[in-house]
Design a protein around this motif. Structure first.
Motif, PDB file in Angstrom:
ATOM      1  N   ILE A  39       5.019  -8.843   5.636  1.00  0.00           N
ATOM      2  CA  ILE A  39       4.000  -9.230   4.669  1.00  0.00           C
ATOM      3  C   ILE A  39       4.614  -9.482   3.307  1.00  0.00           C
ATOM      4  CG2 ILE A  39       2.105  -8.018   5.803  1.00  0.00           C
ATOM      5  CD1 ILE A  39       2.356  -5.834   3.754  1.00  0.00           C
ATOM      6  N   SER A  40       3.943 -10.324   2.583  1.00  0.00           N
ATOM      7  CA  SER A  40       4.252 -10.575   1.189  1.00  0.00           C
ATOM      8  C   SER A  40       2.907 -10.619   0.483  1.00  0.00           C
ATOM      9  CB  SER A  40       4.991 -11.893   1.029  1.00  0.00           C
ATOM     10  OG  SER A  40       5.217 -12.155  -0.330  1.00  0.00           O
ATOM     11  N   ARG A  43      -2.168  -7.268   2.768  1.00  0.00           N
ATOM     12  CA  ARG A  43      -2.572  -7.558   4.146  1.00  0.00           C
ATOM     13  C   ARG A  43      -3.435  -6.413   4.661  1.00  0.00           C
ATOM     14  NH1 ARG A  43       0.392 -10.237   9.082  1.00  0.00           N
ATOM     15  NH2 ARG A  43      -1.022  -9.578  10.694  1.00  0.00           N
ATOM     16  N   THR A  45      -5.114  -4.947   8.311  1.00  0.00           N
ATOM     17  CA  THR A  45      -5.080  -5.019   9.766  1.00  0.00           C
ATOM     18  C   THR A  45      -6.120  -4.049  10.305  1.00  0.00           C
ATOM     19  OG1 THR A  45      -2.742  -5.574   9.813  1.00  0.00           O
ATOM     20  CG2 THR A  45      -3.670  -4.668  11.819  1.00  0.00           C
TER      21      THR A  45
END
Length: 76
Positions: A39-40, A43, A45
């Motif tokens: 990830i950048s 995020r 989930t």
């Protein structure tokens, strides 16, 4: 005590260019869920736990800096 029912858990991460892994393990040591991603930025989930039986599970969260272990208790 009051029971709160959740059908899923949400894991939120905010970081810059890191590799992550989410793993759920049951009391027998079997891996029930495993997801790896990079990830950048931010995020989220969501992990569906609606099919999990009552019991204690381990949620392992790892990134480039280490591993964190959290207890996940499922009661229906």
């Amino acid at each position: 005590f009051r029971r709160v029912l959740f059908r899923s858990i949400l894991v939120k991460a905010a970081t810059v260019n890191q590799s992550w892994a989410l793993i759920i393990i049951n009391s027998l040591g079997q891996t029930l869920y495993e997801k790896h991603f990079s990830i950048s930025g931010e995020r989220r989930t969501e992990i569906d736990i609606s099919g999990y039986k009552n019991g204690v599970y381990q949620l392992l969260i790892s990134n480039d800096f280490g591993i964190s272990s959290k207890k996940l208790l499922v009661l229906r």
